[in-house]
Design an enzyme around this catalytic site. Structure first.
Site: not given
Length: 341
Positions: A127-129, A320
């Site tokens: 999800v982040e990167t 998120y």
């Protein structure tokens, strides 16, 4: 590394960005003196160190569009119908399975030492990167000076992160102008803000450098974060994140229990309120109500458990944390199917 002169495409990009990027010379900003005082008094920056800070502030670029990006982040503006496919999709599952296969030994070690499920660590990285593939194109110096000196509502938060950023650069002997990250100043595959980088990042691969662009270090650091960032909801080994919640006739959700940052009820209280919770969990289990807005105008409900709120400590947005949760479930299922084949 040999630097090539910019090509026509890069020059065009820079030309297009010119109206929204401008040299700011933040060294003359009223809060610059406060910044340097904190660095001198609390972190023993020398006169030469403070001169280097001044030089970095002179080189900082003012980028107002980064404030706009922070204020209009997708997890703040989309419905769950629109947000979920951004992260929980077939491509991310394929990449995630490949990532988990490649870094299996590091993920298993993090599970042994911290108790955090490998699929959850992988899902956060996804999800982040995109599993370390996209760590952000913005200079952290520009992001934190712009947000710290000019954000209309959160300048104090970003100012404190600017302080931590200069301390981090000083400790790691990095040049502030060289560090790249997100529009908010988050860095590395794990996307830690500078204060969390200093406090919670670990040298998981033991090479002497705590480097969040290193995937082993990112894996260990995420596990450490989920254990230590918010002790009230520290990650619990081998426990679930959510449980299905089906409102029954007469169900009235307490307003202060919906989409909170910490569990405010117990499963027993939710059941007494008229919620059917399909999970073999004790009534004393701490929980909260997760309400996900759909495009149809209806809502999807879940009971959030301790480990869900541990993930929310990483990013305090329900969408998120639910994306991380459901991507982790999809990764676990896909790897099980792969092993069976």
């Amino acid at each position: 590394m040999t630097r090539r002169p910019p090509g026509k495409r890069l020059l065009l990009t820079l030309a297009l960005l010119a109206p929204v990027m401008a040299s700011a010379d933040y060294s003359g900003n009223p809060r610059a003196a406060e910044l340097k005082r904190i660095l001198a008094d609390d972190y023993a920056f020398s006169g030469a160190d403070l001169a280097a800070v001044d030089q970095a502030l002179v080189k900082a670029e003012r980028v107002p569009r980064l404030i706009e990006k922070e204020q209009t982040a997708k997890e703040k503006t989309l419905t769950w119908t629109g947000y979920r496919p951004i992260h929980v999709n077939d491509a991310n599952v394929r990449r995630g399975v490949a990532f988990m296969n490649e870094y299996e030994s590091w993920l298993e070690r993090a599970h042994r030492e911290y108790g955090v499920a490998p699929a959850v660590i992988a899902a956060i990285l996804g999800v982040e990167t995109k599993f370390g593939g996209y760590t952000g194109p913005h200079r952290v110096l520009d992001a934190l000076t712009t947000q710290g000196f000019e954000h209309p509502t959160r300048s104090d938060f970003f100012f404190s992160e600017l302080v931590a950023f200069f301390v981090l650069c000083h400790e790691q002997q990095r040049q502030p102008e060289d560090m790249l990250g997100s529009y908010a100043g988050a860095m590395g595959a794990a996307q830690f803000m500078p204060s969390n980088y200093r406090r919670l990042a670990v040298d998981f691969d033991g090479d002497g450098d705590t480097d969040l662009w290193s995937l082993p270090d990112a894996i260990g650091s995420i596990a450490n974060y989920l254990i230590k960032y918010r002790p009230q909801v520290a990650w619990q080994r081998d426990q679930p994140l959510i449980a299905p919640l089906r409102p029954t006739t007469g169900f009235r959700a307490p307003a202060d229990a919906v989409n909170t940052k910490l569990p405010s009820e117990t499963l027993g209280q939710l059941r007494e309120s008229g919620a059917h919770i399909d999970a073999d969990l004790d009534d004393a289990t701490a929980a909260g109500i997760l309400e996900l807005k759909l495009d149809s105008g209806q809502h999807e409900y879940w009971a959030g458990l301790n480990n869900f709120y541990a993930v929310m400590s990483y990013n305090p947005r329900v969408y998120y944390a639910m994306s991380v949760t459901q991507l982790a479930e999809a990764l676990s299922q896909a790897r099980s199917e792969q092993a069976a084949r």
